[in-house]
Design an enzyme around this catalytic site. Structure first.
Site, PDB file in Angstrom:
ATOM      1  N   SER A 254       0.757  -1.435  -0.058  1.00 31.17           N
ATOM      2  CA  SER A 254       0.061   0.060  -0.066  1.00 31.17           C
ATOM      3  C   SER A 254       0.777   1.268  -0.065  1.00 31.17           C
ATOM      4  CB  SER A 254      -0.813   0.076   1.051  1.00 31.17           C
ATOM      5  OG  SER A 254      -0.232   0.635   2.308  1.00 31.17           O
ATOM      6  N   LYS A 255       0.263   2.217  -0.571  1.00 27.77           N
ATOM      7  CA  LYS A 255       0.856   3.604  -0.618  1.00 27.77           C
ATOM      8  C   LYS A 255       1.331   4.052   0.611  1.00 27.77           C
ATOM      9  CE  LYS A 255       1.983   7.697  -2.281  1.00 27.77           C
ATOM     10  NZ  LYS A 255       3.274   7.813  -2.535  1.00 27.77           N
ATOM     11  N   ARG A 256       0.621   3.804   1.754  1.00 30.51           N
ATOM     12  CA  ARG A 256       1.070   4.284   2.949  1.00 30.51           C
ATOM     13  C   ARG A 256       2.355   3.868   3.400  1.00 30.51           C
ATOM     14  NH1 ARG A 256      -4.002   3.012   6.148  1.00 30.51           N
ATOM     15  NH2 ARG A 256      -4.923   3.531   4.202  1.00 30.51           N
TER      16      ARG A 256
END
Ligand code: GLU
Length: 488
Positions: A254-256
């Site tokens: 995920s981007k996070r």
């Protein structure tokens, strides 16, 4: 021409290129190019609240740097444009109205409050939210009146509540769902723009897309898309839904986490070709042991029927290995070019021959970002621990190290022509004169000129790159340090 394969990459301008999106782009590209087909770029920007400045540039740049060249798209045009969804607004409305005429869609005027209430009720009953078809019963006159009054509306798909809908996916097989589970999804939003759910079907049809390649998160909506194709009487494309990409067994990439975008990977020192090669293998393999592929090699080898449906785990260790392989294969000048921003962080002396440093480095790197810590000693001799002169296997002591350094210093001082070969000959002569093993001379010299335990290259290479003056200076520092240690 009729059977020409046409695929599309249809990113939303989110401001970054997720690895999963890039893989979708790559697979769509490969499927088309394997058969000499067309690869289109379409920008899906109907979610106006999520517009990000510069997002389009990221999409164009990524396709350009990775070599996934599109044949049609917003920047280059083509026969079925416009290729930006916000510029196709009227097309969607027109098609949505056709569905309304056919009874396959309807106007819905429900207020936010009413929908919130339905949602709360569904939650209380632990049921998935489904619109209750309240507005399907509105008469033509009622609709006309509400429209004339300027009431806000959406257009919804009118799905049957009985029976089943089946669809085929190349990777996941045949999937059937009960129609009672199909929500009457919104086709046209209250701002007049279509939802992805509607736009993708209309566009894929109008753009003659033969193979729809996208992430598996869209699988559950595919029955609703099929109902739209059927309602229009259009051919259903071949669906190729790609498996999710996982960080580990339980978490999606995920981007996070800061490791899911192409830009993040480049910033971490991965080469674009290595990343593309690695991404190709996330969910696909050629059916043999081959792992290193050029883009052209992928085009030839890629058979989308070999895509796996099980989630692919993003294995950083493997990517690092692959990156190292790509680094090794680069012509030295090209490597230096890529390494330059990293060299510049720690090296400022013009006298350093960067290509020579590159030759030493290339075989020992997995990531470009490792460069500064590996080469910083060329700029300045670091503080180092005197114990580094003591090497068990080389049988070095402070005393014999001192003898070696003093011997080397004397010989180097009178060495006129400072070349690798001459440095080497000088050192080997010293070995002979002192009647010691190579290590007794070479280990102390390498330590003195680098101040590091591990270095790219050995004593000769480092001395050659440092130049005579700097080498002598560093030998003297070593000699002083050793004398001090011995006298303690
Ligand atoms: N705009 C969608 C996304 O970025 C594309 C899905 C598709 O390829 O159909 O996820």
């Amino acid at each position: 021409m009729a059977n020409k394969i046409r695929t599309r990459f249809a990113p939303s301008p989110t401001g970054y290129m997720h690895v999963g999106n890039l893989r979708t782009a790559l697979y769509a590209y490969l499927i088309a190019k394997h058969e000499d087909g067309d690869f289109l770029l379409r920008i899906e920007d109907t979610d106006q609240q999520r517009q990000v400045e510069g997002a389009l540039d990221i999409i164009y740049n990524t396709l350009k740097t990775t070599g996934l060249k599109h044949d049609e798209g917003p920047d280059i045009g083509g026969p079925v444009g416009p290729y930006v969804q916000s510029e196709r607004k009227n097309i969607y409305i027109e098609y949505a109205k056709q569905l309304v005429e056919k009874g396959e869609a309807y106007y819905c005027f429900c207020t936010k409050e009413r929908l919130d209430m339905l949602r709360t009720n569904a939650e209380a009953l632990k049921r998935p939210f489904r619109y209750d078809k309240h507005c399907v019963k509105l008469s033509k006159e009622e609709i006309e009146e509400k429209l004339a009054n300027g009431e806000s509306y959406v257009i919804r798909q009118n799905n049957p509540t009985e029976g089943k809908t089946t669809f085929d996916d190349v990777i996941y097989g045949k999937i059937s769902v009960d129609n009672s589970e199909l929500d009457d999804m919104i086709l046209i939003k209250s701002d007049g723009l279509p939802t992805y759910n509607f736009a993708n079907v209309v566009d894929d049809h109008l753009m003659s897309i033969t193979h729809v390649v996208r992430g598996s998160e869209y699988l559950s909506s595919a029955p609703k898309y099929n109902r739209l194709y059927e309602a229009f009487g259009w051919d259903i494309p071949i669906y190729v839904h790609c498996p999710p990409i996982m960080k580990d067994q339980h978490h999606k990439l995920s981007k996070r986490n800061g490791d899911a975008s192409f830009e993040d990977l480049l910033a971490k020192g991965y080469l674009k070709d290595a990343v593309l090669n690695y991404i190709a293998l996330l969910g696909w393999n050629p059916g043999n042991e081959q792992e290193i592929f050029s883009l052209q090699g992928l085009i030839e080898a890629f058979d989308y029927k070999n895509i796996n449906k099980s989630p692919a785990v993003f294995d950083t260790i493997k990517l690092n290995w692959m990156n190292g392989e790509y680094i090794k294969k680069l012509p030295v000048e090209e490597f230096t070019k890529l390494a330059l921003p990293y060299y510049k962080k720690v090296l400022t002396k013009e006298s350093l021959d960067l290509n020579k440093i590159s030759e030493l480095l290339q075989t020992r790197l997995e990531l470009l970002s490792e460069i500064p810590e590996q080469v910083d000693f060329f700029e300045e001799l670091p503080e180092y621990d005197i114990d580094m002169y003591l090497h068990k296997r080389m049988k070095t002591t402070y005393e014999n190290s001192l003898t070696s350094l003093e011997g080397a210093l004397a010989k180097f001082e009178s060495l006129e022509d400072w070349t690798f070969d001459n440095i080497k000959t000088t050192c080997m002569n010293l070995v002979k004169e002192l009647e010691v093993k190579n290590g007794v001379v070479l280990w102390p010299i390498r330590t003195a000129v680098s101040g590091k335990k591990f270095t790219p290259g050995g004593a000769f290479e480092i001395a050659d790159i440092l130049g005579k003056e700097e080498t002598l200076k560093r030998l003297k520092v070593g000699i002083e340090k050793l004398k001090e240690a011995i006298n303690k």
